[in-house]
Design a protein around this motif. Structure first.
Motif, PDB file in Angstrom:
ATOM      1  N   ARG A   1      29.944  -9.805  48.512  1.00 25.08           N
ATOM      2  CA  ARG A   1      30.106  -8.382  48.288  1.00 25.08           C
ATOM      3  C   ARG A   1      31.511  -7.930  48.669  1.00 25.08           C
ATOM      4  NH1 ARG A   1      25.103  -5.942  51.540  1.00 25.08           N
ATOM      5  NH2 ARG A   1      26.054  -7.341  53.057  1.00 25.08           N
ATOM      6  N   GLU A   2      31.995  -6.949  47.954  1.00 22.98           N
ATOM      7  CA  GLU A   2      33.352  -6.467  48.183  1.00 22.98           C
ATOM      8  C   GLU A   2      33.337  -4.945  48.227  1.00 22.98           C
ATOM      9  OE1 GLU A   2      36.002  -7.239  44.957  1.00 22.98           O
ATOM     10  OE2 GLU A   2      37.788  -6.559  46.044  1.00 22.98           O
ATOM     11  N   GLY A   3      33.893  -4.381  49.276  1.00 22.62           N
ATOM     12  CA  GLY A   3      34.030  -2.940  49.358  1.00 22.62           C
ATOM     13  C   GLY A   3      35.035  -2.446  48.333  1.00 22.62           C
ATOM     14  N   VAL A   4      34.670  -1.378  47.630  1.00 15.86           N
ATOM     15  CA  VAL A   4      35.527  -0.852  46.573  1.00 15.86           C
ATOM     16  C   VAL A   4      36.169   0.470  46.992  1.00 15.86           C
ATOM     17  CG1 VAL A   4      35.565   0.018  44.217  1.00 15.86           C
ATOM     18  CG2 VAL A   4      34.193  -2.005  44.775  1.00 15.86           C
ATOM     19  N   ALA A   5      35.342   1.404  47.430  1.00 14.48           N
ATOM     20  CA  ALA A   5      35.876   2.716  47.793  1.00 14.48           C
ATOM     21  C   ALA A   5      34.875   3.441  48.681  1.00 14.48           C
ATOM     22  CB  ALA A   5      36.154   3.561  46.543  1.00 14.48           C
ATOM     23  N   CYS A   6      35.392   4.377  49.463  1.00 13.80           N
ATOM     24  CA  CYS A   6      34.524   5.154  50.331  1.00 13.80           C
ATOM     25  C   CYS A   6      35.154   6.515  50.575  1.00 13.80           C
ATOM     26  CB  CYS A   6      34.305   4.416  51.657  1.00 13.80           C
ATOM     27  SG  CYS A   6      32.936   5.057  52.643  1.00 13.80           S
ATOM     28  N   ILE A   7      34.293   7.527  50.755  1.00 10.90           N
ATOM     29  CA  ILE A   7      34.786   8.872  51.005  1.00 10.90           C
ATOM     30  C   ILE A   7      34.019   9.476  52.173  1.00 10.90           C
ATOM     31  CG2 ILE A   7      33.218   9.840  49.239  1.00 10.90           C
ATOM     32  CD1 ILE A   7      35.428  11.940  48.669  1.00 10.90           C
ATOM     33  N   ASN A   8      34.766  10.035  53.127  1.00  9.78           N
ATOM     34  CA  ASN A   8      34.148  10.731  54.247  1.00  9.78           C
ATOM     35  C   ASN A   8      33.560  12.053  53.789  1.00  9.78           C
ATOM     36  OD1 ASN A   8      35.034   8.698  55.918  1.00  9.78           O
ATOM     37  ND2 ASN A   8      36.725   9.873  56.806  1.00  9.78           N
ATOM     38  N   SER A   9      32.690  12.615  54.638  1.00  5.34           N
ATOM     39  CA  SER A   9      32.097  13.895  54.261  1.00  5.34           C
ATOM     40  C   SER A   9      32.914  15.080  54.769  1.00  5.34           C
ATOM     41  CB  SER A   9      30.669  13.989  54.775  1.00  5.34           C
ATOM     42  OG  SER A   9      30.656  13.959  56.185  1.00  5.34           O
ATOM     43  N   LYS A  10      33.271  15.086  56.030  1.00  2.00           N
ATOM     44  CA  LYS A  10      33.887  16.286  56.600  1.00  2.00           C
ATOM     45  C   LYS A  10      35.344  16.459  56.187  1.00  2.00           C
ATOM     46  CE  LYS A  10      30.839  16.599  60.595  1.00  2.00           C
ATOM     47  NZ  LYS A  10      30.746  16.634  62.077  1.00  2.00           N
TER      48      LYS A  10
ATOM     49  N   THR B   1      39.607   9.320  51.798  1.00  2.00           N
ATOM     50  CA  THR B   1      39.149   8.263  50.913  1.00  2.00           C
ATOM     51  C   THR B   1      39.809   6.941  51.287  1.00  2.00           C
ATOM     52  OG1 THR B   1      40.862   8.838  49.302  1.00  2.00           O
ATOM     53  CG2 THR B   1      38.698   9.840  48.999  1.00  2.00           C
ATOM     54  N   TYR B   2      39.113   5.876  50.997  1.00  2.00           N
ATOM     55  CA  TYR B   2      39.576   4.534  51.321  1.00  2.00           C
ATOM     56  C   TYR B   2      39.259   3.617  50.135  1.00  2.00           C
ATOM     57  CZ  TYR B   2      39.190   6.745  55.865  1.00  2.00           C
ATOM     58  OH  TYR B   2      39.297   7.631  56.910  1.00  2.00           O
ATOM     59  N   TYR B   3      40.150   2.679  49.906  1.00  2.00           N
ATOM     60  CA  TYR B   3      39.988   1.798  48.754  1.00  2.00           C
ATOM     61  C   TYR B   3      40.235   0.350  49.126  1.00  2.00           C
ATOM     62  CZ  TYR B   3      40.170   6.145  46.149  1.00  2.00           C
ATOM     63  OH  TYR B   3      39.909   7.401  45.676  1.00  2.00           O
TER      64      TYR B   3
ATOM     65  N   VAL C   1      41.643  -2.578  44.141  1.00  2.00           N
ATOM     66  CA  VAL C   1      41.424  -1.458  43.216  1.00  2.00           C
ATOM     67  C   VAL C   1      42.346  -0.273  43.493  1.00  2.00           C
ATOM     68  CG1 VAL C   1      39.007  -2.128  43.003  1.00  2.00           C
ATOM     69  CG2 VAL C   1      39.636  -0.267  44.558  1.00  2.00           C
ATOM     70  N   LYS C   2      43.156  -0.358  44.535  1.00  2.00           N
ATOM     71  CA  LYS C   2      44.052   0.754  44.867  1.00  2.00           C
ATOM     72  C   LYS C   2      44.954   1.100  43.697  1.00  2.00           C
ATOM     73  CE  LYS C   2      44.319   0.179  49.879  1.00  2.00           C
ATOM     74  NZ  LYS C   2      45.138  -0.273  51.019  1.00  2.00           N
ATOM     75  N   GLY C   3      45.049   2.387  43.434  1.00  2.00           N
ATOM     76  CA  GLY C   3      45.886   2.855  42.343  1.00  2.00           C
ATOM     77  C   GLY C   3      45.193   2.863  40.994  1.00  2.00           C
ATOM     78  N   ARG C   4      44.015   2.266  40.928  1.00  2.00           N
ATOM     79  CA  ARG C   4      43.280   2.217  39.649  1.00  2.00           C
ATOM     80  C   ARG C   4      41.955   2.969  39.711  1.00  2.00           C
ATOM     81  NH1 ARG C   4      41.381  -2.502  37.854  1.00  2.00           N
ATOM     82  NH2 ARG C   4      41.195  -3.452  39.930  1.00  2.00           N
ATOM     83  N   PHE C   5      41.315   2.963  40.875  1.00  5.64           N
ATOM     84  CA  PHE C   5      40.010   3.598  41.046  1.00  5.64           C
ATOM     85  C   PHE C   5      40.163   4.856  41.913  1.00  5.64           C
ATOM     86  CE2 PHE C   5      37.078  -0.406  40.635  1.00  5.64           C
ATOM     87  CZ  PHE C   5      37.716  -0.738  39.450  1.00  5.64           C
ATOM     88  N   THR C   6      39.297   5.835  41.629  1.00  4.17           N
ATOM     89  CA  THR C   6      39.276   7.062  42.409  1.00  4.17           C
ATOM     90  C   THR C   6      37.836   7.446  42.703  1.00  4.17           C
ATOM     91  OG1 THR C   6      41.300   7.840  41.299  1.00  4.17           O
ATOM     92  CG2 THR C   6      39.998   9.476  42.498  1.00  4.17           C
ATOM     93  N   ILE C   7      37.553   7.737  43.954  1.00  5.59           N
ATOM     94  CA  ILE C   7      36.231   8.203  44.349  1.00  5.59           C
ATOM     95  C   ILE C   7      36.322   9.700  44.622  1.00  5.59           C
ATOM     96  CG2 ILE C   7      36.626   7.630  46.791  1.00  5.59           C
ATOM     97  CD1 ILE C   7      33.636   6.963  47.006  1.00  5.59           C
TER      98      ILE C   7
ATOM     99  N   PRO D   1      31.671  -4.949  53.951  1.00  9.68           N
ATOM    100  CA  PRO D   1      31.916  -4.484  52.584  1.00  9.68           C
ATOM    101  C   PRO D   1      31.158  -3.224  52.195  1.00  9.68           C
ATOM    102  CG  PRO D   1      30.497  -6.409  52.563  1.00  9.68           C
ATOM    103  CD  PRO D   1      30.990  -6.262  53.972  1.00  9.68           C
ATOM    104  N   THR D   2      30.126  -2.864  52.946  1.00 14.29           N
ATOM    105  CA  THR D   2      29.371  -1.657  52.614  1.00 14.29           C
ATOM    106  C   THR D   2      29.798  -0.460  53.462  1.00 14.29           C
ATOM    107  OG1 THR D   2      27.560  -2.157  54.141  1.00 14.29           O
ATOM    108  CG2 THR D   2      27.390  -3.056  51.900  1.00 14.29           C
ATOM    109  N   TYR D   3      30.931  -0.588  54.118  1.00 14.91           N
ATOM    110  CA  TYR D   3      31.512   0.506  54.902  1.00 14.91           C
ATOM    111  C   TYR D   3      30.560   1.016  55.981  1.00 14.91           C
ATOM    112  CZ  TYR D   3      34.975   0.481  51.195  1.00 14.91           C
ATOM    113  OH  TYR D   3      35.941   0.095  50.305  1.00 14.91           O
ATOM    114  N   GLY D   4      29.678   0.146  56.447  1.00 11.06           N
ATOM    115  CA  GLY D   4      28.759   0.541  57.508  1.00 11.06           C
ATOM    116  C   GLY D   4      27.623   1.422  57.033  1.00 11.06           C
ATOM    117  N   LEU D   5      27.407   1.495  55.736  1.00 11.05           N
ATOM    118  CA  LEU D   5      26.388   2.360  55.162  1.00 11.05           C
ATOM    119  C   LEU D   5      25.198   1.508  54.733  1.00 11.05           C
ATOM    120  CD1 LEU D   5      28.866   4.429  52.944  1.00 11.05           C
ATOM    121  CD2 LEU D   5      28.081   4.934  55.262  1.00 11.05           C
TER     122      LEU D   5
END
Length: 125
Positions: A44-53, A57-59, A63-69, A108-112
């Motif tokens: 498994r590979e972490g792709v992107a993550c976004i905080n709530s508060k 964003t993290y990539y 995928v940096k520069g190509r993907f947007t969450i 890879p799952t960003y702790g989720l």
């Protein structure tokens, strides 16, 4: 908590796709949401993550520069916009969340720990 990733498909190299993550019984706006992927024969590979508060964003490096969450809170949906797709992006993509406001970096799952059925993305000519 039920999470559902959708929007995958077959796309040519250089093309774009937008994946959606929808939730039932869970308000995504309150929590961190991440995307990870799993390609055949690979870890498994972490792709992107976004905080709530704070909305940070993290990539993953690949995928940096190509993907947007990003979020659409009115729709309780988190999206992954994927541009300039490459054959090596081929994988099953999953969205994940948990009762936490911030993405973690312990794996890879960003702790989720909540995720559902993924969606297949195939990049091929």
């Amino acid at each position: 908590v039920q999470l559902q990733a959708s929007g995958g498909g077959l796309v040519q190299p250089g093309g774009s796709l937008r994946l959606s993550c929808d939730a039932s019984g869970f308000i995504l706006d309150y929590y961190a949401v991440g995307w990870f992927r799993r390609a055949p024969g690979k870890e498994r590979e972490g792709v992107a993550c976004i905080n709530s508060k704070d909305g940070m964003t993290y990539y993953g490096d690949s995928v940096k520069g190509r993907f947007t969450i990003f979020r659409d809170n009115a729709k309780n949906t988190v999206y992954l916009q994927m541009n300039s797709l490459k054959p090596e992006d081929t994988a099953v993509y999953y969205c994940a969340s948990d009762h936490t406001a911030a993405c973690g970096f312990s794996g890879p799952t960003y702790g989720l720990d909540y995720w559902g059925k993924g969606t297949q993305v195939t990049v091929s000519s």
